[in-house]
Motif scaffolding. Structure first.
Motif, mmCIF file in Angstrom:
data_model
loop_
_atom_site.group_PDB
_atom_site.id
_atom_site.type_symbol
_atom_site.label_atom_id
_atom_site.label_comp_id
_atom_site.label_asym_id
_atom_site.label_seq_id
_atom_site.Cartn_x
_atom_site.Cartn_y
_atom_site.Cartn_z
ATOM 1 N N ARG A 1 15.376 -33.092 -38.985
ATOM 2 C CA ARG A 1 14.656 -34.036 -39.689
ATOM 3 C C ARG A 1 14.453 -35.467 -39.358
ATOM 4 N N ASP B 1 23.639 -26.821 -45.678
ATOM 5 C CA ASP B 1 24.259 -27.745 -46.254
ATOM 6 C C ASP B 1 24.890 -28.671 -45.138
ATOM 7 N N TRP B 2 24.236 -29.997 -44.976
ATOM 8 C CA TRP B 2 24.641 -30.535 -43.578
ATOM 9 C C TRP B 2 25.950 -31.302 -43.992
ATOM 10 N N SER B 3 26.370 -31.535 -45.298
ATOM 11 C CA SER B 3 27.757 -32.146 -45.367
ATOM 12 C C SER B 3 28.848 -31.231 -45.062
ATOM 13 N N GLY C 1 14.875 -33.596 -49.814
ATOM 14 C CA GLY C 1 15.245 -32.123 -49.397
ATOM 15 C C GLY C 1 15.012 -31.710 -47.808
ATOM 16 N N LYS C 2 15.061 -32.911 -47.092
ATOM 17 C CA LYS C 2 14.876 -32.841 -45.570
ATOM 18 C C LYS C 2 16.135 -33.531 -44.795
ATOM 19 N N LEU C 3 17.528 -33.298 -45.284
ATOM 20 C CA LEU C 3 18.275 -33.849 -44.480
ATOM 21 C C LEU C 3 18.661 -32.659 -43.772
ATOM 22 N N ALA D 1 17.926 -36.905 -47.817
ATOM 23 C CA ALA D 1 18.609 -35.485 -48.778
ATOM 24 C C ALA D 1 17.755 -35.607 -50.187
ATOM 25 N N SER D 2 17.240 -36.645 -50.552
ATOM 26 C CA SER D 2 16.184 -36.734 -51.746
ATOM 27 C C SER D 2 15.232 -36.098 -51.661
ATOM 28 N N TRP E 1 20.427 -37.434 -34.932
ATOM 29 C CA TRP E 1 21.418 -36.261 -35.462
ATOM 30 C C TRP E 1 22.559 -36.079 -34.571
ATOM 31 N N ASP F 1 20.030 -41.342 -44.609
ATOM 32 C CA ASP F 1 20.310 -39.962 -44.753
ATOM 33 C C ASP F 1 20.358 -39.613 -46.212
ATOM 34 N N ARG F 2 20.584 -40.792 -47.083
ATOM 35 C CA ARG F 2 20.287 -40.495 -48.628
ATOM 36 C C ARG F 2 18.677 -40.259 -48.878
#
Length: 507
Positions: free
Chosen positions: A484, A195-197, A478-480, A475-476, A221, A471-472
């Motif tokens: 990536r 989880d990147w967050s 599945g590659k955040l 994330a949508s 990144w 980023d959003r």
């Protein structure tokens, strides 16, 4: 911490004597790699199919094996993922890099065999250090830690015992020599977080108190991480946090659009930037000279290279050339045969031959990452170059971008639509787009011809992305994560429309 650099320097520099063979002897070095690969795989399923035991020359090899795409090899690779041995490479393969090279469809799982770890990925990383130490004799890189920004494993997959699928960097960190792991941060627990967050603040906390001398990762990144470090510490320069930081080994995407932003937060009297070509499929090249961004192609790292002229990419029977038959200045699709079991594999990357003897390349882009809706043949390296110059000349800082065509309709000409997320918007947006258009015309004669007189193609349009949009979107999908990448150019509007809808969901 003790400065180990003087004790290990000679070991790294000695390796460059082997690289000296690339001058005048590229053909012999590469043919030696080809023989090593086919001999090793002679008893595999593919080796028996094509009778590898009889292949001793490139001519025999090229006339026997077809070119392969990933989809051609998918059945064999999935058998490898499911535990089958001796498919494309001897023995069982337990590690696979989940490629971020595609934006839709089924994921690619790139085998990382024991030999590809040792012959290629780790040797390639060592070669990077060798060239850096040669370029910077006063380096103290081993007086501190390497901050390596990596990805994670795909923990949601049902896999055979012992099989790991995830980012290349996660596989490399997991299998790294324990002694080497002592020289890097963060620890495995943080480095492999999914989880990147949650991972980002842990990366910041793990790095602030460390004596960091070098960075390795994707520029976009790492910039996010460094800005968080500065915000957390209240510093304006990253060298106030890590005074002994001396080099950033970067790769994955072009550094040009990010260079200015890095220079603003670094003490450039201390800092160096070294480019690398390290893909899921292999470690292929490293910058070996400060005077040029062209990278030295690594010829003895378990990879045999072939080159398909870019104008023949869509041909059913393309002419393919070994390294001793390529031409300076030409752009080719890169074909690899490697110790991971990829045979005459169409990598999807295009490279321009900047120098012969030794061969040095620049990454031109992806074979399917371009815009050619109007005959303009706009490539990623054109776009990176133009957007870098436009940003420099208007005081802008670009975080991310993507572009796609808008097709002619209703009597209006077509044009390119650029969706750009800025760290700092340009002082004059119209001027920024004029300069972007101008620099694209300077580096691409086909684009210039279509833009001349606004007869075939109108000037580009800018849409400013909302903060965090890219980023959003990642994330949508599945590659955040740390490895990536955003598709820069697309010949259709699928990706840009997804992003525009995320910006304006009700429209």
């Amino acid at each position: 911490m003790i400065n180990f650099t003087p004790f290990v320097r000679s070991r790294f520099i000695d390796r460059l004597q082997q690289h000296a063979r690339y001058i005048d002897h590229a053909d012999a070095v590469q043919q030696g790699e080809l023989v090593r690969l086919v001999e090793k795989a002679a008893l595999t399923r593919i080796g028996r199919k094509y009778d590898f035991s009889t292949i001793r020359t490139y001519k025999q090899f090229a006339s026997t094996l077809p070119l392969y795409s990933y989809e051609d090899l998918r059945p064999q690779i999935m058998r490898m993922v499911n535990g089958s041995k001796d498919e494309l490479w001897p023995g069982r393969c337990y590690n696979f890099a989940q490629s971020s090279g595609t934006t839709g469809g089924r994921s690619k799982y790139i085998p990382i065999t024991r030999e590809s770890f040792q012959w290629n990925h780790y040797l390639g990383a060592s070669d990077v250090v060798s060239h850096y130490l040669n370029l910077n004799p006063s380096s103290r890189i081993f007086a501190g830690k390497a901050f390596i920004l990596g990805g994670s494993f795909a923990n949601n997959l049902q896999l055979k015992p012992g099989v790991r699928v995830g980012d290349l960097s996660a596989n490399l960190i997991e299998n790294m020599n324990p002694l080497a792991n002592l020289m890097r941060i963060p620890g495995k627990q943080v480095a492999l977080m999914e989880d990147w967050s949650e991972k980002l603040p842990r990366l910041v906390e793990a790095s602030i108190g460390a004596n960091v001398t070098n960075l390795s990762g994707v520029p976009s990144w790492f910039l996010t991480v460094l800005r968080q470090v500065l915000e957390r510490t209240g510093k304006s320069s990253i060298h106030e946090v890590w005074p002994n930081l001396e080099v950033f080994f970067h790769g994955g995407i072009a550094f040009g659009p990010y260079r200015q932003q890095y220079e603003e937060i670094c003490d450039m009297d201390k800092m160096h930037f070294l480019d690398t070509y390290n893909a899921s499929e292999g470690f292929f090249a490293v910058q070996s000279d400060w005077s040029t961004e062209a990278m030295l192609l690594l010829l003895d790292v378990g990879v045999f290279y072939e080159f398909l002229p870019i104008e023949d990419i869509d041909s059913e029977t393309p002419e393919v050339y070994p390294i001793w038959e390529i031409e300076q200045g030409k752009t080719y699709e890169l074909i690899i045969t490697a110790a991971n079991g990829l045979w005459r594999y169409r990598l999807g990357d295009t490279v321009t031959i900047e120098q012969l003897n030794p061969v040095k390349i620049k990454i031109a882009g992806r074979t399917h990452s371009f815009i050619n809706a109007f005959g303009e043949e706009l490539m990623v390296h054109n776009a990176d170059h133009a957007i870098t110059l436009a940003a420099q000349q208007t005081g802008a800082e670009v975080l991310n971008y993507t572009a796609a065509p808008v097709y002619a309709q209703g009597g209006k000409r077509g044009y390119h639509q650029w969706l750009i997320e800025f760290a700092h918007e340009p002082q004059d947006i119209d001027r920024f787009m004029q300069l972007l258009d101008q620099h694209l015309r300077e580096v691409n004669s086909d684009y210039d011809a279509k833009r001349t007189g606004d007869i075939f193609l109108d000037g580009p349009e800018l849409v400013i992305a909302s903060p965090g949009l890219f980023d959003r979107w990642l994330a949508s999908t599945g590659k955040l994560g740390g490895q990536r990448k955003i598709p820069r150019l697309n010949n259709n509007r699928t990706i840009i429309e997804q992003m525009l809808t995320m910006m304006h969901p009700s429209s």
